[in-house]
Write a protein that holds these residues in place. Structure first.
Motif: not given
Length: 161
Positions: A116-129
């Motif tokens: 779940m943390e990895v998925e959250e980090l992927k979402k945040q990374a996508s938003i950041y990108r």
């Protein structure tokens, strides 16, 4: 009552005419006394040997009984130890199974949490990108402008951020 050698020695026979030869009878009685004394002595020795052997036999019978009892007690103790060891091993096995289940469940829980943390980090990374791309594009657009005189375009970039 048994006859003794003294009884044989003191025995007197009545005299008659044409009786037995007295010397011959006395010699025979002396021989009977000797043999009878020998038999009595041998009988006493055999009785003493029998008594000694009976005592030894009783001693060995007691030892055999003691050993038998000891073997029975040892066998019972061994059976108790074996039974207790089996029970203890079953308890240890159950405890190990419980610990293994607990560890597996904790691991699954942790792996789900990490996923779940990895998925959250992927979402945040996508938003950041996406934001970073927008910022870079805005900066490139600003650089591509001919003049730096327009402040309005600058305000548009701030709004994007």
């Amino acid at each position: 009552m048994p006859l003794t050698p003294l009884d044989i020695h003191n025995k007197e026979f009545g005299r008659r005419i044409r009786g037995y030869d007295e010397d011959e009878v006395n010699e025979f009685l002396d021989q009977v006394i000797k043999d009878y004394e020998s038999v009595i002595r041998e009988n006493k020795e055999l009785q003493n040997q029998m008594f000694t052997l009976q005592e030894r036999l009783d001693h060995f019978v007691n030892i055999e009984e003691s050993l038998s009892k000891t073997i029975i007690v040892a066998q019972e103790a061994a059976d108790d130890v074996k039974s207790n060891a089996k029970k203890e091993s079953q308890l240890i096995l159950k405890e190990a199974e419980k610990n293994a289940d607990r560890i597996v469940n904790e691991s699954l829980s942790k792996s789900r949490k990490i996923a779940m943390e990895v998925e959250e980090l992927k979402k945040q990374a996508s938003i950041y990108r996406t934001r970073f791309r927008t910022l870079v594009e805005a900066q490139l657009e600003l650089l591509s402008m001919d003049g730096w005189d327009s402040l309005e375009s600058r305000e548009e970039v701030k709004e994007l951020l």
